[in-house]
Design an enzyme around this catalytic site. Sequence first.
Site, mmCIF file in Angstrom:
data_model
loop_
_atom_site.group_PDB
_atom_site.id
_atom_site.type_symbol
_atom_site.label_atom_id
_atom_site.label_comp_id
_atom_site.label_asym_id
_atom_site.label_seq_id
_atom_site.Cartn_x
_atom_site.Cartn_y
_atom_site.Cartn_z
ATOM 1 N N CYS A 2 -73.788 -43.301 35.190
ATOM 2 C CA CYS A 2 -74.711 -43.392 34.066
ATOM 3 C C CYS A 2 -75.018 -44.861 33.806
ATOM 4 O O CYS A 2 -74.146 -45.715 33.859
ATOM 5 C CB CYS A 2 -74.191 -42.781 32.782
ATOM 6 S SG CYS A 2 -73.884 -41.028 32.873
ATOM 7 N N ARG A 27 -77.062 -46.134 39.209
ATOM 8 C CA ARG A 27 -75.794 -45.678 38.626
ATOM 9 C C ARG A 27 -75.776 -44.168 38.385
ATOM 10 O O ARG A 27 -74.726 -43.583 38.105
ATOM 11 C CB ARG A 27 -75.538 -46.399 37.303
ATOM 12 C CG ARG A 27 -75.384 -47.898 37.455
ATOM 13 C CD ARG A 27 -75.131 -48.528 36.113
ATOM 14 N NE ARG A 27 -73.898 -48.046 35.535
ATOM 15 C CZ ARG A 27 -72.725 -48.628 35.666
ATOM 16 N NH1 ARG A 27 -72.609 -49.735 36.360
ATOM 17 N NH2 ARG A 27 -71.651 -48.121 35.099
ATOM 18 N N TRP A 74 -75.651 -39.568 35.303
ATOM 19 C CA TRP A 74 -74.930 -38.891 36.378
ATOM 20 C C TRP A 74 -74.119 -37.815 35.682
ATOM 21 O O TRP A 74 -73.187 -38.118 34.936
ATOM 22 C CB TRP A 74 -74.021 -39.865 37.121
ATOM 23 C CG TRP A 74 -73.399 -39.278 38.344
ATOM 24 C CD1 TRP A 74 -73.958 -39.173 39.579
ATOM 25 C CD2 TRP A 74 -72.083 -38.715 38.455
ATOM 26 N NE1 TRP A 74 -73.080 -38.580 40.446
ATOM 27 C CE2 TRP A 74 -71.918 -38.289 39.788
ATOM 28 C CE3 TRP A 74 -71.036 -38.528 37.566
ATOM 29 C CZ2 TRP A 74 -70.756 -37.689 40.241
ATOM 30 C CZ3 TRP A 74 -69.874 -37.928 38.021
ATOM 31 C CH2 TRP A 74 -69.743 -37.520 39.350
ATOM 32 N N ASN A 100 -71.855 -43.271 28.569
ATOM 33 C CA ASN A 100 -71.390 -43.247 29.954
ATOM 34 C C ASN A 100 -69.896 -42.974 29.903
ATOM 35 O O ASN A 100 -69.178 -43.679 29.199
ATOM 36 C CB ASN A 100 -71.667 -44.610 30.605
ATOM 37 C CG ASN A 100 -70.918 -44.792 31.913
ATOM 38 O OD1 ASN A 100 -70.617 -43.818 32.605
ATOM 39 N ND2 ASN A 100 -70.607 -46.029 32.251
ATOM 40 N N GLY A 101 -69.427 -41.961 30.629
ATOM 41 C CA GLY A 101 -67.988 -41.678 30.641
ATOM 42 C C GLY A 101 -67.730 -40.245 30.234
ATOM 43 O O GLY A 101 -68.608 -39.389 30.334
ATOM 44 N N GLU A 484 -65.317 -44.678 58.223
ATOM 45 C CA GLU A 484 -66.395 -45.289 57.446
ATOM 46 C C GLU A 484 -67.774 -44.907 58.022
ATOM 47 O O GLU A 484 -68.706 -44.626 57.275
ATOM 48 C CB GLU A 484 -66.200 -46.816 57.421
ATOM 49 C CG GLU A 484 -67.296 -47.611 56.735
ATOM 50 C CD GLU A 484 -67.499 -47.285 55.257
ATOM 51 O OE1 GLU A 484 -66.685 -46.547 54.688
ATOM 52 O OE2 GLU A 484 -68.506 -47.740 54.698
ATOM 53 N N LYS A 488 -70.601 -43.032 55.861
ATOM 54 C CA LYS A 488 -71.966 -43.551 55.681
ATOM 55 C C LYS A 488 -72.981 -42.489 56.059
ATOM 56 O O LYS A 488 -73.934 -42.249 55.340
ATOM 57 C CB LYS A 488 -72.216 -44.797 56.549
ATOM 58 C CG LYS A 488 -71.629 -46.105 56.115
ATOM 59 C CD LYS A 488 -72.143 -46.664 54.821
ATOM 60 C CE LYS A 488 -71.374 -46.130 53.662
ATOM 61 N NZ LYS A 488 -70.365 -46.942 53.054
ATOM 62 N N GLU A 491 -72.988 -39.334 53.590
ATOM 63 C CA GLU A 491 -73.377 -39.519 52.194
ATOM 64 C C GLU A 491 -74.867 -39.812 52.017
ATOM 65 O O GLU A 491 -75.427 -39.494 50.980
ATOM 66 C CB GLU A 491 -72.531 -40.598 51.503
ATOM 67 C CG GLU A 491 -72.803 -42.010 51.964
ATOM 68 C CD GLU A 491 -71.992 -43.047 51.201
ATOM 69 O OE1 GLU A 491 -71.688 -42.843 50.025
ATOM 70 O OE2 GLU A 491 -71.668 -44.080 51.817
ATOM 71 N N HIS A 507 -55.285 -32.260 69.152
ATOM 72 C CA HIS A 507 -54.441 -31.436 68.277
ATOM 73 C C HIS A 507 -55.276 -30.524 67.379
ATOM 74 O O HIS A 507 -54.767 -29.972 66.416
ATOM 75 C CB HIS A 507 -53.517 -32.333 67.445
ATOM 76 C CG HIS A 507 -52.606 -33.163 68.286
ATOM 77 N ND1 HIS A 507 -51.574 -32.614 69.013
ATOM 78 C CD2 HIS A 507 -52.607 -34.489 68.573
ATOM 79 C CE1 HIS A 507 -50.951 -33.572 69.693
ATOM 80 N NE2 HIS A 507 -51.566 -34.725 69.446
ATOM 81 N N LYS A 606 -73.309 -45.125 41.914
ATOM 82 C CA LYS A 606 -72.728 -46.356 42.450
ATOM 83 C C LYS A 606 -71.363 -46.670 41.833
ATOM 84 O O LYS A 606 -70.464 -47.135 42.516
ATOM 85 C CB LYS A 606 -73.694 -47.511 42.179
ATOM 86 C CG LYS A 606 -73.273 -48.837 42.782
ATOM 87 C CD LYS A 606 -73.498 -48.840 44.272
ATOM 88 C CE LYS A 606 -73.013 -50.111 44.928
ATOM 89 N NZ LYS A 606 -72.825 -49.914 46.370
HETATM 90 C C1 F6R Z 1 -69.456 -45.139 49.795
HETATM 91 C C2 F6R Z 1 -69.122 -45.740 48.519
HETATM 92 C C3 F6R Z 1 -67.992 -45.181 47.746
HETATM 93 C C4 F6R Z 1 -67.219 -46.303 47.045
HETATM 94 C C5 F6R Z 1 -66.153 -45.714 46.113
HETATM 95 C C6 F6R Z 1 -65.315 -46.801 45.461
HETATM 96 O O1 F6R Z 1 -70.524 -45.795 50.399
HETATM 97 O O2 F6R Z 1 -69.755 -46.667 48.094
HETATM 98 O O3 F6R Z 1 -67.147 -44.419 48.542
HETATM 99 O O4 F6R Z 1 -66.632 -47.116 48.015
HETATM 100 O O5 F6R Z 1 -66.786 -44.958 45.118
HETATM 101 O O6 F6R Z 1 -66.109 -47.670 44.725
HETATM 102 P P1 F6R Z 1 -65.545 -49.085 44.269
HETATM 103 O O7 F6R Z 1 -65.377 -49.935 45.464
HETATM 104 O O8 F6R Z 1 -66.581 -49.616 43.312
HETATM 105 O O9 F6R Z 1 -64.237 -48.824 43.585
#
Ligand code: F6R
Length: 611
Positions: A2, A27, A74, A100-101, A484, A488, A491, A507, A606
């Site tokens: 949010c 966000r 969000w 937010n929260g 990773e 990527k 997501e 396995h 984010k």
């Molecule tokens: C994936 C991504 C998320 C963040 C995760 C932690 O691309 O961005 O998996 O890495 O939400 O976020 P931070 O680093 O802000 O704690």
Amino acid sequence: MCGIIGYTGPAPVLPILLEGLRTLEYRGYDSAGVALVGAGALSVVKRAGKLGRLLQALDGDTVEGTAGVGHTRWATHGEPNDRNAHPHVDPAGDVAVIHNGIIENFAELRAKLAADGAVFASDTDTEVVAHLVAQCRRDGATDLAEAVRAAVRRLDGAFAIAVVDRREPGTIVACRREAPLVLGRVSGGALLSSDVAGLIAHTRDIEALLDDQVAVLTRDGIAVTDLGGRPAQGHRFTVDWDIAAAEKQGYAHFMLKEIHEQPLAVRETLLGRVDAEGRVTLDELRADADDFRFVDKVYIVACGTSFHAGMVAKYAIEHWAGIGVEVEIASEFRYRDPILTPHTLVVAISQSGETADTLAAATHARAQGAKVVAISNVVGSSLARDADAVLYTRAGPEIGVAATKTFVTQIIALDVLALYLAQARRALFPDECRDHLARMEALPDLLAQVLDSEQEIAGLARRFCRAGYVMFIGRHVGLPIALEGALKLKEISYVHAEGFAAGEMKHGPIALITDGGPVVALATRGHVRGKILSNIQEVKARGAVVLAIATEGDTEIKEHADHVVYVPEVHELLYPVLTVVPLQLLGYHIAAELGRDVDMPRNLAKTVTVE
Ligand code: F6R
């Protein structure tokens, strides 16, 4: 999660709110809304969906006021529809709240309010706050600030709220607990935002509100108090990046721009880490070498991509500093009973520094006597403030929801920390540390070379974008990069992707291989290269189409893989900084090919400030 924005002052309020929401949309983008107060009236406009839908709803409408708040959501409580969009208003239409929260005791509060006759217009926890503030005013609070303080004293949970009241035009009252809220003073008024990106067009001098502080924003400026009304002050700091850094600058998406910024981001993160004698110096760490000499165990806690950076760092810390490392998902760590002592170092990694699970894990560790070092990209973030010491990545603002440049800079910061630990414990000779640092300083140029293969990777993306499932396999430092790469891809493109330890394929996961199914293999030079070649043969034998990420000059790999993307040769432990880049580009181009909303993938946000 949010985005919150608020402005009071002489300039037209609505354009400032909408511009702020545009900046904060990353966000959360389930709905957007604004509330403006002026001349005794409160106007609220809100719509489900992205900001564009709110703009359409506002088209031609003249919503005016002397102060206002805006929100991009969000969803946590209640599906993302118009009813549940913020701002939320009390039944009399006096008070509007954005939030937010999560208000954890909202069900209990809602039941009590309902028993007194309250009727709710939404399914959200936020609406309860609007009712409570209005009730506190009716019950004798002298003004909006007093009513908000009284209401917040009854709330449990993690939240940042901003409230306006039609009876006090020109005033915004805000409060936070374990969710970010920053304030800025501007000529003739003041602003608030969930993060610095929302303020940077107006000011670089920021005051971050601390837990249970209340800010009253008027044309006279900002007054901060604690929940008892006593004067207080937030954490003040100046940001050193400007608005251009938060714009796309000609790239189709923020994510692509941020991928291309990685050479610079790495260079910045390494700046000033080496003194004239070639020793690692970490001035900003707020700790000295003695604090690290007797560390006998390291726990790394983080989520998502930051967790993968932690996995990469495990190899460097164990190899260079000779200390055992465990890497844990923050949301799991906090509910275990890890054995922590004053000689345990907990490294909490979070680009935003606001991830609720990581903050809670760090608090859990400190409560048990461990020292916590934060790795964060956001100066003054909650994690950075609460930790015993902090090491900043200097990636600049990252707007794309998928983390890219913050990931590679986390690896760099962690590698520097590993060398610092090695130096403090005399586990490496000074010239060995110097050599490693020199190798790291070469990385920005090598990253630029890897970025040159973008068109080749875009071609592969066109080939692979219709695959139903993509597997990523790796060993040693290739394993976190396989994880990773899969994260990527899934997501941002919604293509099912998984990363596996290559040795684990036999396995179980190898059963997933189908004729023509793509497998991406991390196959750079190093002591496990021979093993990964065997794993490539195993999947090829079952029909997989293999894309190998290999070291320049390795011609033999072409006999095994269908496609090869090369990266320059580096020290084995430094490969992740380079090998992740083709995978970021692959994920990006597959998502773009499929027409996905790359910077704002569905269901994500984010900054994850809820558990
Ligand atoms: C994936 C991504 C998320 C963040 C995760 C932690 O691309 O961005 O998996 O890495 O939400 O976020 P931070 O680093 O802000 O704690």
